[in-house]
Design a protein around this motif. Structure first.
Motif, mmCIF file in Angstrom:
data_model
loop_
_atom_site.group_PDB
_atom_site.id
_atom_site.type_symbol
_atom_site.label_atom_id
_atom_site.label_comp_id
_atom_site.label_asym_id
_atom_site.label_seq_id
_atom_site.Cartn_x
_atom_site.Cartn_y
_atom_site.Cartn_z
ATOM 1 N N LEU A 103 0.828 -1.199 0.000
ATOM 2 C CA LEU A 103 0.000 0.000 0.000
ATOM 3 C C LEU A 103 0.867 1.255 0.000
ATOM 4 O O LEU A 103 0.538 2.261 -0.638
ATOM 5 C CB LEU A 103 -0.923 -0.001 1.223
ATOM 6 C CG LEU A 103 -2.044 -1.035 1.229
ATOM 7 C CD1 LEU A 103 -2.775 -0.999 2.565
ATOM 8 C CD2 LEU A 103 -3.007 -0.804 0.087
ATOM 9 N N ALA A 104 1.974 1.195 0.739
ATOM 10 C CA ALA A 104 2.879 2.342 0.781
ATOM 11 C C ALA A 104 3.686 2.461 -0.502
ATOM 12 O O ALA A 104 3.952 3.564 -0.990
ATOM 13 C CB ALA A 104 3.820 2.223 1.985
ATOM 14 N N ALA A 105 4.071 1.312 -1.069
ATOM 15 C CA ALA A 105 4.933 1.335 -2.250
ATOM 16 C C ALA A 105 4.164 1.642 -3.523
ATOM 17 O O ALA A 105 4.745 2.150 -4.490
ATOM 18 C CB ALA A 105 5.652 -0.010 -2.390
ATOM 19 N N GLY A 106 2.854 1.342 -3.549
ATOM 20 C CA GLY A 106 2.084 1.430 -4.783
ATOM 21 C C GLY A 106 2.187 2.747 -5.531
ATOM 22 O O GLY A 106 2.612 2.770 -6.703
ATOM 23 N N PRO A 107 1.820 3.875 -4.929
ATOM 24 C CA PRO A 107 1.882 5.141 -5.672
ATOM 25 C C PRO A 107 3.285 5.491 -6.164
ATOM 26 O O PRO A 107 3.449 5.975 -7.292
ATOM 27 C CB PRO A 107 1.368 6.162 -4.647
ATOM 28 C CG PRO A 107 0.516 5.385 -3.720
ATOM 29 C CD PRO A 107 1.190 4.050 -3.606
#
Length: 481
Positions: free
Chosen positions: A163-167
């Protein structure tokens, strides 16, 4: 995951000590598989403008690229647990991995928006197969409670970091290699996960005593798809148009059929995937509603701000990913602290604090949407508060919901909460995207959409304050990303 799969997999795994020596690589393989699923919920967000340019997509079609995945993921989660029971976690997990890799590769080479939407929807089905099965395999491989708890924590940390890495990952890949790379990334990850899981996962005994709830599953998909279609089409069309009324009509009829299907007795051969009697538990009902509100705010805000940053401020995809870091970083590390806090003081107060922080963080952003330095600072502060709010809200919700039901229903309750959260994500993108589409400008639409999201999250704080943590059962200690 259904409750039966979790309980039946507590028996010693086949292979004994040999399996124990291989549990490290197995855990990596399982975590990588679900990492892809979580990554695909956010990695596509910053790539939407580029996809729209290349495939001539409208705002509503971009909403479907985002929502199509979460719609089918939400709708098939409960049935995936039943498939795990019938065919064994290892087999279903490997099938899900193979499908996810193939569909991701196909998504990278499509030439039309319609084809991409269809493949994204199929990706959601494959992703739904990976959540309950990965948990079932962990339960089967880690028979000691302490070792299982550590494994669950590692699985949640690795997969939740997506979730943190996605963007950021989506921004880097889109700007350097093109948006197609965000889908191609899944192919080698899926292959590594397949290799590790096939070699090290223990084989569980299938339990085919209960059939799939096909009527309930079909009705759930049609109801959610009809509601989403009606909301999305209300932007380019009027509320009285045949498309909107047709979609909402499908939602009403399919919703009624779903309720009828789930009223069947649990002792029947095709038991309901979501027994309606569970909703007499006010904590469970409130927890599912609150879970939907969390993802309504999170996914809706990610969708709105990604379009706003790139359309109004002219950010690149990479700059947009950087701009989201204040939101995504707290979700990577703070749930560990929140889980310990819930263990000490219970679920209610951390969950209330989480919803309040989320609502305030979003409303701060709604007041500062210009490109001035002060607005950019305020936007960063708002995103940071929102990120901490998410990481404070979700673990207590999981604890409160699972702890409010009998042990034999914990699997169903957990699956229902995950399904409710993904349903909220679908509705967040649909509703807030419609708000933007009907506004006179992107800036006006963004401000109004953020106000709507902020108010809904504050409603969630009221729901939690009224119902979560007031059940006579003691909450467990489950945590979740």
């Amino acid at each position: 995951m259904s409750s039966k799969s979790a309980l039946s997999l507590n028996s010693p795994p086949q292979g004994g000590p040999a399996v124990s020596r291989r549990r490290g690589p197995l855990l990596v393989g399982l975590s990588l598989g679900y990492f892809m699923v979580m990554l695909d919920t956010t990695v596509v967000t910053v790539a939407l403008p580029a996809i729209g340019r290349d495939l001539s997509g409208s705002l509503s079609s971009l909403q479907w690229v985002s929502s199509g995945y979460t719609l089918t993921f939400a709708a098939f989660l409960l049935s995936a647990g039943a498939l795990c029971d019938r065919h064994g976690g290892r087999r279903v997990f490997l099938i899900g991995l193979g499908l996810f890799g193939l569909l991701s590769g196909g998504s990278a080479v499509v030439g039309s928006m319609g084809a991409l939407i269809v493949l994204r929807a199929l990706l959601g089905v494959a992703g739904a197969l990976l959540l309950p099965t990965s948990l079932a395999i962990i339960a089967h491989a880690y028979t000691e409670p302490a070792a299982r708890a550590r494994a669950m924590g590692a699985w949640a940390a690795i997969s939740g970091s997506a979730l943190a890495a996605g963007p950021l990952v989506g921004g880097v890949l889109t700007d350097t290699l093109g948006w197609q790379a965000i889908f191609l990334l899944n192919v080698p990850v899926a292959l590594v996960s397949i290799a590790l899981t096939a070699k090290h996962a223990p084989t569980s005994t299938p339990r085919p005593s209960k059939g799939l709830d096909l009527p309930g599953q079909v009705a759930a998909v049609l109801a959610l798809a009809g509601l989403t279609y009606g909301l999305v089409e209300s932007g380019p069309e009027s509320w009285g148009s045949s498309q909107v009324l047709g979609g909402l009509g499908v939602f009403v009829v399919a919703g009624w059929l779903f309720v009828m299907a789930e009223r069947r007795p649990e002792t029947s051969r095709h038991a309901p995937m979501l027994p309606l009697g569970m909703f007499r538990n006010r904590t469970l009902s409130a927890g599912l509603f609150a879970g939907a509100l969390v993802n309504f705010g999170l996914s809706g805000v990610l969708f709105v701000l990604s379009l706003f940053f790139q359309a109004a401020h002219g950010y690149s995809a990479f700059a947009t990913g950087i701009a989201f870091l204040p939101l995504t970083l707290p979700t990577a590390f703070n749930p560990i602290f929140t889980g310990r806090l819930v263990g000490r003081i219970g679920a209610r107060r951390p969950a209330i604090a989480g919803f309040l922080m989320m609502g305030v963080g979003v409303l701060i952003q709604s007041a500062f949407t210009s490109d001035s330095p002060a607005s950019l600072v305020a936007m960063g502060v708002g995103l940071l508060v929102l990120g901490f709010g998410v990481s404070f809200a979700i673990p207590p919700l999981m604890t409160g919901v699972v702890g409010s039901v009998a042990k034999e229903q914990s699997g169903i309750a957990s699956g229902a909460l995950n399904s409710a959260r993904q349903t909220g994500a679908v509705l967040g993108v649909a509703v807030l995207g419609t708000v933007i589409g009907t506004a006179p400008s992107v800036g006006d639409g963004t401000r109004l959409a953020l106000v709507v999201a902020g108010v809904m999250l504050l409603v969630g704080a009221g729901v939690v304050a009224g119902f979560i943590g007031r059940s006579p059962r003691q909450p467990g200690t489950a945590t979740a990303k």
